[in-house]
Enzyme design. Structure first.
Site, PDB file in Angstrom:
ATOM      1  CB  SER A  24      -0.886   0.041   1.244  1.00  0.00           C
ATOM      2  OG  SER A  24      -1.612  -1.142   1.364  1.00  0.00           O
ATOM      3  CD  GLU A  88     -15.871  -1.598   6.348  1.00  0.00           C
ATOM      4  OE1 GLU A  88     -14.974  -2.435   6.182  1.00  0.00           O
ATOM      5  OE2 GLU A  88     -17.069  -1.821   6.132  1.00  0.00           O
ATOM      6  CG  HIS A 143     -11.434  -3.476   6.493  1.00  0.00           C
ATOM      7  ND1 HIS A 143     -12.155  -3.106   5.399  1.00  0.00           N
ATOM      8  CD2 HIS A 143     -10.198  -3.768   6.057  1.00  0.00           C
ATOM      9  CE1 HIS A 143     -11.396  -3.178   4.336  1.00  0.00           C
ATOM     10  NE2 HIS A 143     -10.204  -3.580   4.690  1.00  0.00           N
ATOM     11  CE  LYS A 170      -9.364  -5.279   0.824  1.00  0.00           C
ATOM     12  NZ  LYS A 170      -8.508  -4.163   0.384  1.00  0.00           N
TER      13      LYS A 170
HETATM   14  O1  LIG Z   1      -8.158  -3.940   3.093  1.00  0.00           O
HETATM   15  C1  LIG Z   1      -6.960  -3.850   3.252  1.00  0.00           C
HETATM   16  C2  LIG Z   1      -6.243  -4.803   4.089  1.00  0.00           C
HETATM   17  C3  LIG Z   1      -5.465  -4.109   5.172  1.00  0.00           C
HETATM   18  O2  LIG Z   1      -6.368  -3.547   6.109  1.00  0.00           O
HETATM   19  C4  LIG Z   1      -4.607  -5.127   5.946  1.00  0.00           C
HETATM   20  O3  LIG Z   1      -5.013  -5.520   7.031  1.00  0.00           O
HETATM   21  O4  LIG Z   1      -3.552  -5.522   5.434  1.00  0.00           O
HETATM   22  C5  LIG Z   1      -4.593  -3.029   4.554  1.00  0.00           C
HETATM   23  C6  LIG Z   1      -5.396  -2.028   3.739  1.00  0.00           C
HETATM   24  O5  LIG Z   1      -4.528  -1.080   3.137  1.00  0.00           O
HETATM   25  C7  LIG Z   1      -6.193  -2.731   2.677  1.00  0.00           C
HETATM   26  O6  LIG Z   1      -7.036  -1.828   2.016  1.00  0.00           O
END
Ligand SMILES: O=C1C[C@@](O)(C(=O)O)C[C@@H](O)[C@@H]1O
Length: 247
Positions: A24, A88, A143, A170
């Site tokens: 990221s 989130e 999340h 995800k």
């Molecule tokens: O959704 C995700 C997963 C994440 O939250 C992680 O836990 O690695 C990291 C975030 O940048 C990404 O958008």
């Protein structure tokens, strides 16, 4: 087991072969993003994610210019654009209509391969359809930064991501005890065995969850997030280490 469609972006096949490593980009300004990418290019992540909610400019034209630069610097690797809302665990404070409009505008630029849509955002199914119409793929995400919901709920969420037609689902949760990690991995394994017809990824955050970032692919996870310049969520391991360990 259902036949799982893979998702292909240029020569990256998601859902086949080794889990893909996603890094990221979390800098707040265009100049810093440029430096961040230049520093990370040598580490060769498989996929990039731009965390748009980390950017402190709210001017849309700036966003599109920045996206164009990120695309140029990271091409031909697949690029995800994510605007993570505060609900989130992100920094994004746009209200529902503005959130939808922003994601659609980004999709219409054709400057990224995937847009992240939160499962519980308003009219997520219609939004996904509109993003597809604009020529972009969708990662549907959910999340929980507080806890790990029960296994059946986790499976329901993963199936719902598929049902509303995300290209990839995800799910990220926060484990409070070791058993939560087992629930997440068990949910992933059942998803893989019984329901998945497309790729998905799961992760438990924090130290307790690090094992899911490293071994999640054995339970059906198609990709894993690793820390670039800094982690974008708790528990991410540095990208170089992840590359060595996933060999
Ligand atoms: O959704 C995700 C997963 C994440 O939250 C992680 O836990 O690695 C990291 C975030 O940048 C990404 O958008």
């Amino acid at each position: 087991m259902k036949k799982v469609k893979t998702v292909e972006v240029r020569d990256v096949q998601i859902g086949q072969g080794k889990p893909k490593i996603i890094v990221s980009l979390i800098s707040a300004t265009r100049q810093k993003l440029q430096q961040e990418i230049q520093h990370l290019l040598q580490k060769q992540p498989d996929i990039w994610e731009w965390r748009l909610d980390f950017v402190d400019v709210h001017d849309q034209s700036d966003i599109f210019e920045t996206l164009s630069l990120i695309r140029e610097l990271t091409f031909p690797s697949p690029l995800i654009v994510t605007y993570r809302t505060v609900q989130e665990g992100g920094h994004g404070r746009l209200r529902s209509d503005a959130y939808k409009e922003l994601l659609l505008q980004i999709a219409s630029t054709q400057l990224c391969d995937f847009i992240d849509v939160e499962l519980f955002s308003e009219d997520a199914k219609d939004l996904i359809h509109a993003i597809h119409q604009a020529g972009c793929k969708v990662i549907v995400s959910n999340h929980d930064f507080e806890k790990t919901p029960p296994k059946e709920e986790l499976i329901w969420r993963l199936r719902e991501m598929q049902f509303i037609n995300g290209d990839i689902g995800k799910l990220a949760v926060m484990p409070k005890r070791a058993h939560d990690v087992l629930s997440l991995l068990d949910a992933a394994d059942q998803m893989k065995t019984l329901y998945a017809d497309r790729p998905f990824l799961v992760m438990a955050m924090g130290d307790l969850g690090a094992i899911t970032r490293l071994g999640g692919h054995h339970f059906g996870s198609c990709a894993t997030f690793a820390a670039g310049s800094s982690p974008s969520a708790p528990g991410q391991l540095p990208v170089d280490l992840m590359k060595q360990l996933l060999l």
